[in-house]
Design an enzyme around this catalytic site. Structure first.
Site, PDB file in Angstrom:
ATOM      1  N   GLU A   1      41.105 -23.664  56.577  1.00 59.80           N
ATOM      2  CA  GLU A   1      39.959 -24.212  55.839  1.00 59.80           C
ATOM      3  C   GLU A   1      39.073 -25.045  56.756  1.00 59.80           C
ATOM      4  OE1 GLU A   1      39.212 -23.077  53.050  1.00 59.80           O
ATOM      5  OE2 GLU A   1      41.134 -22.114  52.585  1.00 59.80           O
TER       6      GLU A   1
ATOM      7  N   PRO B   1      45.838 -25.074  34.801  1.00 64.18           N
ATOM      8  CA  PRO B   1      47.213 -24.548  34.830  1.00 64.18           C
ATOM      9  C   PRO B   1      48.148 -25.375  33.943  1.00 64.18           C
ATOM     10  CG  PRO B   1      46.492 -25.256  37.020  1.00 64.18           C
ATOM     11  CD  PRO B   1      45.390 -25.551  36.091  1.00 64.18           C
TER      12      PRO B   1
ATOM     13  N   THR C   1      49.259 -29.742  33.585  1.00 62.37           N
ATOM     14  CA  THR C   1      48.306 -30.631  34.234  1.00 62.37           C
ATOM     15  C   THR C   1      47.801 -31.709  33.295  1.00 62.37           C
ATOM     16  OG1 THR C   1      46.689 -28.911  33.803  1.00 62.37           O
ATOM     17  CG2 THR C   1      47.485 -29.101  36.040  1.00 62.37           C
TER      18      THR C   1
ATOM     19  N   HIS D   1      36.748 -22.705  58.516  1.00 60.46           N
ATOM     20  CA  HIS D   1      35.584 -22.364  57.685  1.00 60.46           C
ATOM     21  C   HIS D   1      34.556 -23.486  57.737  1.00 60.46           C
ATOM     22  CE1 HIS D   1      36.928 -18.736  55.759  1.00 60.46           C
ATOM     23  NE2 HIS D   1      37.983 -19.286  55.183  1.00 60.46           N
TER      24      HIS D   1
HETATM   25  P1  ADP Z   1      49.562 -29.080  29.550  1.00 58.72           P
HETATM   26  O1  ADP Z   1      49.171 -29.294  28.136  1.00 58.72           O
HETATM   27  O2  ADP Z   1      48.409 -29.069  30.490  1.00 58.72           O
HETATM   28  O3  ADP Z   1      50.475 -27.934  29.798  1.00 58.72           O
HETATM   29  P2  ADP Z   1      50.911 -31.536  29.125  1.00 58.72           P
HETATM   30  O4  ADP Z   1      49.783 -32.380  28.679  1.00 58.72           O
HETATM   31  O5  ADP Z   1      51.792 -31.014  28.072  1.00 58.72           O
HETATM   32  O6  ADP Z   1      50.383 -30.358  30.011  1.00 58.72           O
HETATM   33  O7  ADP Z   1      51.734 -32.333  30.186  1.00 58.72           O
HETATM   34  C1  ADP Z   1      53.115 -32.421  30.107  1.00 58.72           C
HETATM   35  C2  ADP Z   1      53.573 -33.784  30.574  1.00 58.72           C
HETATM   36  O8  ADP Z   1      53.292 -33.959  31.933  1.00 58.72           O
HETATM   37  C3  ADP Z   1      52.876 -34.907  29.881  1.00 58.72           C
HETATM   38  O9  ADP Z   1      53.507 -35.256  28.701  1.00 58.72           O
HETATM   39  C4  ADP Z   1      52.942 -36.033  30.899  1.00 58.72           C
HETATM   40  O10 ADP Z   1      54.172 -36.702  30.824  1.00 58.72           O
HETATM   41  C5  ADP Z   1      52.906 -35.286  32.204  1.00 58.72           C
HETATM   42  N1  ADP Z   1      51.565 -35.264  32.775  1.00 58.72           N
HETATM   43  C6  ADP Z   1      50.839 -34.162  33.031  1.00 58.72           C
HETATM   44  N2  ADP Z   1      49.653 -34.493  33.585  1.00 58.72           N
HETATM   45  C7  ADP Z   1      49.613 -35.830  33.656  1.00 58.72           C
HETATM   46  C8  ADP Z   1      48.647 -36.758  34.124  1.00 58.72           C
HETATM   47  N3  ADP Z   1      47.461 -36.367  34.625  1.00 58.72           N
HETATM   48  N4  ADP Z   1      48.938 -38.066  34.037  1.00 58.72           N
HETATM   49  C9  ADP Z   1      50.123 -38.469  33.542  1.00 58.72           C
HETATM   50  N5  ADP Z   1      51.068 -37.648  33.083  1.00 58.72           N
HETATM   51  C10 ADP Z   1      50.844 -36.341  33.147  1.00 58.72           C
HETATM   52 ZN    ZN Z   2      39.489 -18.310  54.247  1.00 56.24          ZN
END
Ligand code: ADP
Ligand code: ZN
Length: 665
Positions: free
Chosen positions: A477, A254, A257, A480
């Site tokens: 859950e 999503p 992330t 389940h």
């Molecule tokens: P996506 O490409 O999955 O949409 P991004 O990599 O652009 O997400 O994430 C946007 C911002 O959210 C990143 O620049 C970072 O600051 C923060 N972020 C998202 N996931 C993480 C994570 N696992 N660890 C640290 N920062 C995160």
């Molecule tokens: Zn269920």
């Protein structure tokens, strides 16, 4: 309008035009200055061209007249000569005739050209074939003695003039569009960079250096990507053994992330240039632009190899082909996709360029993208669970001045359903709140405030879960989990999660049995496990919710298969209404009476399973509570955690399959 005024106007047209002509060669050196050129010039050219076109639309100068009008001119002895090409007759008037037509209003659109050269015809008409017009003309000529000669009409000068105008118009429009579309290609003439890739390039050792340390949680994804880093840094290690280095990996998860972040970290760790762009950057109004951008991107990357190309939102171009084929924009998208596939195939195995792509929806992607040698690896980047959220908070809290009240553990618990990007946002908002009240440090209260605010935004996207809902999901859950644990033939449990994923609010994963034959008991036990969620809600809260839709769907399918397909029902007996030939029959292959029995039997077997599930849960109520609270605390629990609470599974069938199956919700 008087004749004099007209002449002035026409001269202006002419002068402006020649100026524009002179200006052209100067243009290209001016453009790279980043749009400092005055683009009103283009509007000016367009405007003048339009005016010119209006004046030029009279054919061969003069106004078109009917033959009868021509006859009038002749009869008034106003015609000096006529030239014709056998079809178009150009009428030149004598002094008397000219005087007549310049009297009164000259709103006849007579040509500027005419005035300019003062030698064009004053009037023209076309001779309709037949009907004795030619005889009329000849007799008029005999009678009034004007000269008439055959002369291919020389409109060349005028035609060229209009063509030049037209050309200018086209160039102006073209330049205008190009300028609009060229978009921020840095440096260089934008007109010529339309087919160039729009990738942002982060050079080696860039100041925006991201490493795996900056990415929290997502440990599995990191592990897989570490391998890719190794491919980039020591390709010989693999090629020496004859292994092919993968060309691409697909990050699926999503938004927010951390997919982009991960890709950047790969480039940062391997210390290679990073080309970043979004799938939609390829797509442009013009046919062929996308494909040419892809080509350019790969060319650039190969020059800088080893390098990483990151294509965000690849679904913008990578959607399965052949759907909605009516839209031409899709043709363009397909061309772009085809080019991408070609480029990926065309890579030598050791070209040192690895392509990472991100998408939210791997299911809509064209299958050809996933084929070996392309994006043959899929790396799942999921929403963070509570521990991962804590780790992400730790990363983003580092630069913030905190006071002692801030409790990271609590923050992680307060933010179910938040993505990494949401968490980064929370940290920033909290700091902003504190700054607004001129505080020196950021307190937990500021975070509460920030979380409330962001929850408001998330609620609109319906991703947020209230504490009560979370509790319901946890018990569901857990239900389940317990029923499947205690029913001898149900599939063994692997993992239970209440982290929302896409549409589902929680899920239990099982290791499916690889059975060729399933007994009545086995199906029944599976059904009990599937109904365990709803049963738990009933047992604990006394009410049931809509959250069991997919469970019910699954159970209903299984129950009716038992009765009508596999002949596992006593009342119906050894009959199968399944038709393996797949012929569509419009009538049911059984009578209404049988239909009634089928309905009754299906619901009876489901009721029986539901009662059994409830009974198990009631007699294991304390374990259910323990498991649910464990889930509420950790959000994801594994087989081992379940074992701690429930004791070893009564019937541990130790199959080792790598594929898992899940009941969601
Ligand atoms: P996506 O490409 O999955 O949409 P991004 O990599 O652009 O997400 O994430 C946007 C911002 O959210 C990143 O620049 C970072 O600051 C923060 N972020 C998202 N996931 C993480 C994570 N696992 N660890 C640290 N920062 C995160
Ligand atoms: Zn269920």
């Amino acid at each position: 309008m008087s004749k004099g005024k007209k002449k002035v106007a026409s001269k202006k047209t002419n002068r402006a035009n020649s100026k524009a002509k002179k200006r052209r060669p100067n243009k290209s050196p001016e453009l790279p200055k980043g749009g400092s050129i005055n683009f009103y010039w283009i509007y000016g050219i367009v405007g003048l061209s339009l005016i010119a076109m209006i004046f030029m639309n009279s054919k061969g100068g003069g106004k078109e007249i009917q033959f009868s009008e021509f006859k009038d001119f002749v009869e008034r002895q106003e015609v000096e000569k006529v030239t014709h090409d056998g079809h178009t007759y150009q009428v030149f008037l004598n002094e008397k005739g000219k005087a007549t037509i310049s009297d009164g209003m000259r709103d006849d659109g007579s040509s500027i050209m005419n005035n300019l050269y003062d030698q064009g015809p004053d009037r023209w008409f076309s001779m309709p074939p037949g009907d004795g017009y030619l005889e009329d003309f000849k007799s008029l000529q005999e009678e009034y003695k004007f000269s008439s000669k055959y002369e291919p009409i020389n409109e060349w000068g005028q035609q060229m003039f209009s063509w030049i105008f037209f050309l200018f118009l086209m160039i102006a429009v073209w330049m205008f569009i190009m300028r609009r579309m060229g978009g921020g290609a840095p440096g260089g003439n934008q007109i010529f960079s339309i087919g160039k890739s729009k990738a942002k390039v982060f050079e080696k050792g860039d100041s925006t250096h991201v490493t795996f340390k900056d990415v929290a949680g997502v440990d599995e994804a990191k592990e897989e990507l570490e391998e890719i880093v190794d491919f980039l840094m020591h390709p010989e290690k693999y090629t020496k053994l004859g292994a092919k280095i993968p060309t691409g990996a697909l990050l699926v998860g999503p938004p927010g992330t951390g997919k982009t972040l991960l890709a950047k970290a790969v480039a940062g760790e391997a210390n290679v240039p990073f080309f970043s762009l979004s799938g939609s950057d390829f797509v442009e109004m013009f046919v062929g632009v996308g494909a040419s951008r892809v080509r350019d991107l790969f060319k650039q990357a190969k020059e800088k190899a080893p390098a990483i190309i990151f294509i965000d939102e690849i679904d913008a171009i990578g959607r399965a082909r052949g759907k909605n084929a009516n839209f031409s924009s899709n043709d363009e998208r397909e061309n772009t996709l085809n080019q991408l596939l070609t480029e990926m195939d065309g890579f030598g195995t050791n070209s040192g360029v690895i392509i990472l792509a991100a998408t939210n929806r791997a299911d809509v992607l064209d299958k050809a993208l996933m084929r070996a040698g392309r994006f043959d690896r899929q790396i799942i980047v999921d929403m963070p669970d509570v521990n991962e959220r804590k780790a992400i908070f730790q990363v983003h809290l580092k630069p913030i001045k905190l006071d002692k009240t801030v409790d990271i553990e609590k923050l992680a618990n307060q933010t179910p359903g938040f993505s990494g990007a949401d968490i980064a946002n929370v940290c920033n908002e909290a700091a902003l709140f504190a700054a607004r009240t001129s505080k020196k440090t950021v307190s937990h209260k500021d975070f509460d405030e920030a979380i409330d605010r962001i929850v408001g935004g998330l609620e609109k996207r319906s991703r947020v879960i209230t504490p009560e809902e979370k509790k319901t999901i946890a018990f569901h859950e857990a239900g389940h989990a317990i029923v499947s644990w205690l029913m001898e033939f149900a599939s063994p449990l692997v993992k239970v999660s209440i982290v929302p994923r896409g549409q589902s609010l929680g899920a239990a994963w099982y290791m499916p049995h690889e059975r060729k034959i399933t007994t009545t008991e086995q199906i029944f036990h599976e059904m009990c496990a599937a109904l365990g969620g709803r049963a738990a809600e009933q047992v604990v809260f006394g009410t049931i919710s809509t959250g069991a839709l997919s469970d019910l769907e699954k159970v209903t399918r299984q129950a009716s298969a038992m009765v009508t397909v596999y002949g596992l029902n006593e009342k119906i007996g050894n009959i199968s209404y399944y038709d393996s030939r797949g012929d569509a029959t419009f009538t049911k292959p059984y009578s209404d009476a049988t239909a009634k029995i089928i309905d009754e039997e299906v619901s009876a077997v489901i009721e029986k399973a539901y009662t059994k599930a409830k009974q198990i849960l009631v007699s294991n109520r304390s374990k259910l509570d323990a498991l649910a609270s464990e889930l509420l605390q950790h959000e994801v629990i594994y087989k081992e955690d379940v074992e701690k609470i429930l004791g070893p599974r009564p019937s541990e069938v130790s199959d080792s399959k790598d594929e898992t199956e899940s009941t969601e919700e």
